[in-house]
Design a protein around this motif. Sequence first.
Motif, PDB file in Angstrom:
ATOM      1  N   LEU A 105      -5.772 -12.696 -59.033  1.00 52.55           N
ATOM      2  CA  LEU A 105      -7.075 -12.141 -59.395  1.00 52.55           C
ATOM      3  C   LEU A 105      -7.050 -11.726 -60.863  1.00 52.55           C
ATOM      4  CD1 LEU A 105      -7.810  -9.863 -56.286  1.00 52.55           C
ATOM      5  CD2 LEU A 105      -8.944 -12.013 -56.847  1.00 52.55           C
ATOM      6  N   PRO A 106      -8.224 -11.546 -61.477  1.00 52.11           N
ATOM      7  CA  PRO A 106      -8.247 -11.047 -62.858  1.00 52.11           C
ATOM      8  C   PRO A 106      -7.539  -9.699 -62.971  1.00 52.11           C
ATOM      9  CG  PRO A 106     -10.408 -11.876 -62.212  1.00 52.11           C
ATOM     10  CD  PRO A 106      -9.568 -11.871 -60.971  1.00 52.11           C
ATOM     11  N   THR A 107      -7.006  -9.409 -64.132  1.00 50.28           N
ATOM     12  CA  THR A 107      -6.238  -8.167 -64.323  1.00 50.28           C
ATOM     13  C   THR A 107      -7.092  -6.916 -64.138  1.00 50.28           C
ATOM     14  OG1 THR A 107      -6.652  -8.359 -66.706  1.00 50.28           O
ATOM     15  CG2 THR A 107      -4.578  -9.269 -65.867  1.00 50.28           C
ATOM     16  N   HIS A 108      -8.386  -7.047 -64.370  1.00 50.48           N
ATOM     17  CA  HIS A 108      -9.264  -5.879 -64.255  1.00 50.48           C
ATOM     18  C   HIS A 108      -9.816  -5.701 -62.842  1.00 50.48           C
ATOM     19  CE1 HIS A 108     -12.097  -9.232 -64.843  1.00 50.48           C
ATOM     20  NE2 HIS A 108     -12.940  -8.494 -64.128  1.00 50.48           N
ATOM     21  N   ALA A 109      -9.392  -6.524 -61.892  1.00 55.23           N
ATOM     22  CA  ALA A 109      -9.985  -6.519 -60.555  1.00 55.23           C
ATOM     23  C   ALA A 109      -9.882  -5.154 -59.883  1.00 55.23           C
ATOM     24  CB  ALA A 109      -9.323  -7.594 -59.690  1.00 55.23           C
ATOM     25  N   LEU A 110      -8.699  -4.543 -59.925  1.00 57.33           N
ATOM     26  CA  LEU A 110      -8.506  -3.264 -59.242  1.00 57.33           C
ATOM     27  C   LEU A 110      -9.402  -2.180 -59.831  1.00 57.33           C
ATOM     28  CD1 LEU A 110      -7.009  -1.594 -57.139  1.00 57.33           C
ATOM     29  CD2 LEU A 110      -5.181  -1.230 -58.812  1.00 57.33           C
ATOM     30  N   ASN A 111      -9.445  -2.077 -61.150  1.00 55.45           N
ATOM     31  CA  ASN A 111     -10.290  -1.064 -61.790  1.00 55.45           C
ATOM     32  C   ASN A 111     -11.768  -1.324 -61.519  1.00 55.45           C
ATOM     33  OD1 ASN A 111      -8.117   0.337 -62.876  1.00 55.45           O
ATOM     34  ND2 ASN A 111      -8.087  -0.908 -64.747  1.00 55.45           N
ATOM     35  N   HIS A 112     -12.127  -2.591 -61.488  1.00 55.47           N
ATOM     36  CA  HIS A 112     -13.520  -2.943 -61.215  1.00 55.47           C
ATOM     37  C   HIS A 112     -13.920  -2.508 -59.808  1.00 55.47           C
ATOM     38  CE1 HIS A 112     -16.840  -6.219 -61.808  1.00 55.47           C
ATOM     39  NE2 HIS A 112     -17.328  -5.009 -61.634  1.00 55.47           N
ATOM     40  N   VAL A 113     -13.025  -2.719 -58.852  1.00 53.30           N
ATOM     41  CA  VAL A 113     -13.298  -2.314 -57.471  1.00 53.30           C
ATOM     42  C   VAL A 113     -13.403  -0.795 -57.375  1.00 53.30           C
ATOM     43  CG1 VAL A 113     -12.335  -2.229 -55.139  1.00 53.30           C
ATOM     44  CG2 VAL A 113     -12.278  -4.369 -56.434  1.00 53.30           C
ATOM     45  N   ARG A 114     -12.495  -0.083 -58.029  1.00 55.93           N
ATOM     46  CA  ARG A 114     -12.535   1.385 -58.003  1.00 55.93           C
ATOM     47  C   ARG A 114     -13.853   1.913 -58.566  1.00 55.93           C
ATOM     48  NH1 ARG A 114      -6.401   2.315 -60.231  1.00 55.93           N
ATOM     49  NH2 ARG A 114      -5.352   2.449 -58.192  1.00 55.93           N
ATOM     50  N   TYR A 115     -14.254   1.372 -59.707  1.00 53.12           N
ATOM     51  CA  TYR A 115     -15.498   1.812 -60.340  1.00 53.12           C
ATOM     52  C   TYR A 115     -16.698   1.519 -59.435  1.00 53.12           C
ATOM     53  CZ  TYR A 115     -19.442   1.886 -63.558  1.00 53.12           C
ATOM     54  OH  TYR A 115     -20.655   2.138 -64.152  1.00 53.12           O
ATOM     55  N   SER A 116     -16.717   0.335 -58.831  1.00 49.57           N
ATOM     56  CA  SER A 116     -17.841  -0.048 -57.973  1.00 49.57           C
ATOM     57  C   SER A 116     -17.913   0.825 -56.729  1.00 49.57           C
ATOM     58  CB  SER A 116     -17.717  -1.519 -57.571  1.00 49.57           C
ATOM     59  OG  SER A 116     -17.748  -2.358 -58.704  1.00 49.57           O
ATOM     60  N   LEU A 117     -16.762   1.142 -56.145  1.00 48.25           N
ATOM     61  CA  LEU A 117     -16.747   2.006 -54.964  1.00 48.25           C
ATOM     62  C   LEU A 117     -17.217   3.421 -55.310  1.00 48.25           C
ATOM     63  CD1 LEU A 117     -13.423   0.902 -53.218  1.00 48.25           C
ATOM     64  CD2 LEU A 117     -15.728   0.687 -52.279  1.00 48.25           C
ATOM     65  N   ALA A 118     -16.743   3.938 -56.442  1.00 48.98           N
ATOM     66  CA  ALA A 118     -17.153   5.290 -56.851  1.00 48.98           C
ATOM     67  C   ALA A 118     -18.649   5.347 -57.129  1.00 48.98           C
ATOM     68  CB  ALA A 118     -16.361   5.706 -58.092  1.00 48.98           C
ATOM     69  N   THR A 119     -19.160   4.324 -57.807  1.00 47.34           N
ATOM     70  CA  THR A 119     -20.594   4.273 -58.106  1.00 47.34           C
ATOM     71  C   THR A 119     -21.415   4.179 -56.828  1.00 47.34           C
ATOM     72  OG1 THR A 119     -20.124   3.159 -60.203  1.00 47.34           O
ATOM     73  CG2 THR A 119     -22.375   3.024 -59.367  1.00 47.34           C
ATOM     74  N   ASN A 120     -20.964   3.324 -55.915  1.00 45.07           N
ATOM     75  CA  ASN A 120     -21.698   3.160 -54.657  1.00 45.07           C
ATOM     76  C   ASN A 120     -21.665   4.435 -53.826  1.00 45.07           C
ATOM     77  OD1 ASN A 120     -22.912   1.005 -52.647  1.00 45.07           O
ATOM     78  ND2 ASN A 120     -21.471   2.224 -51.461  1.00 45.07           N
ATOM     79  N   LEU A 121     -20.542   5.155 -53.871  1.00 45.84           N
ATOM     80  CA  LEU A 121     -20.444   6.395 -53.111  1.00 45.84           C
ATOM     81  C   LEU A 121     -21.487   7.400 -53.595  1.00 45.84           C
ATOM     82  CD1 LEU A 121     -18.993   8.107 -50.984  1.00 45.84           C
ATOM     83  CD2 LEU A 121     -17.374   8.819 -52.761  1.00 45.84           C
TER      84      LEU A 121
END
Length: 314
Positions: free
Chosen positions: A290-306
């Motif tokens: 996966l792209p190197t930023h995948a984990l951070n992108h997922v974290r940011y998206s989950l926090a925003t959605n929460l």
Amino acid sequence: MIGILGENNEVVLSECSRGFGTWMVAHSIELLTAGSNEADILVHEEHENLGGISLEELHRLVYAQLLSSHLLTWQIAPIYLTSCMRQGMGMLEILLLKQPVQENQVLLKNLEICRLYELDGVRSHLMEISGMYHWKHGRKGCAVFWLQQAQDEVRLSKIASQLFESVGKSISGESFKQWEGLIELLGSEGQPAGGLDFLHKYRDFKKCLQHPDSKKDADAARQAVESLMSLMRNASTPQHFWLPILYDAVKLLSWDKRPLINVSQTNLLLNKLQELSLARLRPDFVEPELPTHALNHVRYSLATNLGRAILEES
């Protein structure tokens, strides 16, 4: 002529075979033995030195072998072989197994012969051979089809395991498309948990994500959320698939109209992400492609959605 005049049956059979060929003797036994009990006994008596077969069966076997040796006549040979009770069926099995499985028309003809003469074991074996041949030459769809027809559960299970491992090594969208047809063909019934059953659910999830940005596809997006939660709650979902699944789900987390994933669902995904972070510390953990930023992108998206989900539910 001397043999005929002297009613020497052995000489008659020998001369007919030599002068007219095996066809003559194979088709005129009744004529040659008509009116002579001695000739009838001679022809139908079983001879130990011939392997326990009669002269009649011997001549039919010889003629069947002659037919079997030619491309245009081998399909006639089973008629003669099946009339030979002692050795005919064994020779028929050998004949069918010698035919080239790479030629589909020949294979279908062989299977039809097996059906007519109730050779179920040979029929299954032919389909297994065909399946292995196609697999060896890269025609995986044909291979799976014939192995399914043969009900070869052992080889199908091995293919399922190999498929699962191959998809697990690279589960990007493009690589998954290469395997999707084979996953569909194999089916999930009877397969071990954590294998094709998971891949079928993952395939359904990917299909739901094809057009999540269109207004007309709100229902598809909601189905994608259901598939997502089903995957993440399922104990059979391998841990090294978690991050790719969550990365695919970013577009669901970023749905612009309203949050599709509620607070409890988002918390579940955050917990999975936390478990994954701990699992990545293990030396045997295999990082997905996966792209190197995948984990951070997922974290940011989950926090925003929460945050959006909390506001939506308050």
